[in-house]
Design an enzyme around this catalytic site. Structure first.
Site, short mmCIF file in Angstrom:
data_model
loop_
_atom_site.label_atom_id
_atom_site.label_comp_id
_atom_site.label_asym_id
_atom_site.label_seq_id
_atom_site.Cartn_x
_atom_site.Cartn_y
_atom_site.Cartn_z
N GLY A 1 40.81 34.85 40.73
CA GLY A 1 41.38 36.09 40.20
C GLY A 1 40.95 37.33 40.97
N ASP B 1 38.11 38.75 41.01
CA ASP B 1 36.78 38.53 41.61
C ASP B 1 36.93 38.00 43.04
OD1 ASP B 1 34.04 38.24 41.84
OD2 ASP B 1 33.87 36.59 40.41
N SER C 1 39.02 40.08 31.43
CA SER C 1 39.12 38.90 30.53
C SER C 1 40.55 38.43 30.25
CB SER C 1 38.42 39.13 29.18
OG SER C 1 37.01 39.05 29.33
N1 AR6 Z 1 44.17 43.75 41.40
C1 AR6 Z 1 44.31 44.07 40.08
N2 AR6 Z 1 44.32 43.14 39.11
C2 AR6 Z 1 44.20 41.84 39.47
C3 AR6 Z 1 44.03 41.43 40.82
C4 AR6 Z 1 44.02 42.45 41.80
N3 AR6 Z 1 43.87 42.16 43.11
N4 AR6 Z 1 43.93 40.07 40.85
C5 AR6 Z 1 44.03 39.64 39.57
N5 AR6 Z 1 44.20 40.71 38.73
P1 AR6 Z 1 40.85 37.41 36.12
P2 AR6 Z 1 38.97 37.25 33.84
C6 AR6 Z 1 44.33 40.72 37.26
O1 AR6 Z 1 41.23 35.99 35.91
O2 AR6 Z 1 40.07 36.85 32.93
C7 AR6 Z 1 37.08 34.70 37.98
O3 AR6 Z 1 37.05 33.41 38.50
C8 AR6 Z 1 44.86 39.49 36.60
O4 AR6 Z 1 46.28 39.48 36.65
O5 AR6 Z 1 40.60 37.87 37.50
O6 AR6 Z 1 38.01 38.32 33.39
C9 AR6 Z 1 35.68 35.23 37.71
O7 AR6 Z 1 34.74 34.77 38.66
C10 AR6 Z 1 44.35 39.67 35.18
O8 AR6 Z 1 45.24 40.51 34.43
O9 AR6 Z 1 39.50 37.78 35.28
C11 AR6 Z 1 35.39 34.69 36.34
O10 AR6 Z 1 34.92 33.35 36.41
C12 AR6 Z 1 43.05 40.44 35.36
O11 AR6 Z 1 43.03 40.85 36.73
C13 AR6 Z 1 36.74 34.73 35.66
O12 AR6 Z 1 37.70 34.66 36.70
C14 AR6 Z 1 41.80 39.64 35.07
O13 AR6 Z 1 41.99 38.29 35.45
C15 AR6 Z 1 36.96 36.02 34.92
O14 AR6 Z 1 38.17 35.95 34.21
#
Ligand code: AR6
Length: 175
Positions: A33, A35, A124
């Site tokens: 994601g 991260d 999240s």
């Molecule tokens: N810019 C803006 N938003 C984004 C981007 C970006 N480049 N990429 C993704 N999103 P997530 P979580 C959005 O899964 O649910 C990781 O493996 C995405 O569409 O990134 O908090 C970490 O290491 C979504 O709406 O984070 C943890 O293990 C939002 O960011 C776990 O995922 C959050 O999605 C955290 O999960």
């Protein structure tokens, strides 16, 4: 809408703000994601700084709802603020408090660094499974209350796509 809150779509790694927030996990060692995108865009300096934080301050990992800052490496931002959102369904009614804490703790870290602007992803709502509507209300409410206390910082909510932005805008009506 509070005048210091801005909502936009885009890739948060491209934001030209003082601090961008990472939806990390407690290991701080990267992941998928946003991260993964942040570590790829910022380069190894971020992982090096995270390792240092693990060794010195959080040997057991960063607790959910807390936040720490590192360099932003090769990105335009000055800092990455890493926070750990709750895994939806893992914490009962405490999940709401923990998610709100991600926002307020990150804002306090940003202010302590002297930042006057910060960009948040939708913490999240991806891999961690939080319903987008509920997460939107919690995110907006916690940031709005923080700003209403008189803190001077511009807050960008950055959504990866237009439909997530629309869900957010609809969900915060009346908040
Ligand atoms: N810019 C803006 N938003 C984004 C981007 C970006 N480049 N990429 C993704 N999103 P997530 P979580 C959005 O899964 O649910 C990781 O493996 C995405 O569409 O990134 O908090 C970490 O290491 C979504 O709406 O984070 C943890 O293990 C939002 O960011 C776990 O995922 C959050 O999605 C955290 O999960």
């Amino acid at each position: 809408m509070h005048k210091a809150i801005k909502i936009k779509t885009g890739d948060i790694t491209k934001e030209k703000v003082c601090a961008i927030v990472n939806a990390a996990n407690s290991s701080l060692m990267g992941g998928g994601g946003v991260d993964g995108a942040i570590h790829r865009a910022g380069g190894h300096a971020i992982l090096d700084a995270c390792r240092e934080i693990r060794n010195s301050r959080y040997p057991d990992g960063l607790p959910t709802g807390q936040a720490v800052a590192t360099t932003a490496g090769a990105m335009d931002a000055s800092y990455v603020i890493h926070t750990v959102g709750p895994v939806f369904g893992s914490c009962g009614s405490a999940c709401e408090t923990l998610l709100a804490s991600c926002y307020t703790t990150s804002l306090n870290v940003a202010l302590a660094l002297g930042c006057r602007d910060i960009a948040f992803p939708a913490i999240s709502t991806g891999i961690y499974g939080y319903p987008k509507e509920e997460a939107a209300r919690i995110a907006y409410q916690s940031v709005k209350e923080f700003l209403e206390e008189g803190q001077k910082i511009t807050v960008y909510f950055v959504f990866h796509n237009e439909s997530d932005k629309t869900v957010f805008e609809k969900s915060i009506q009346g908040v």
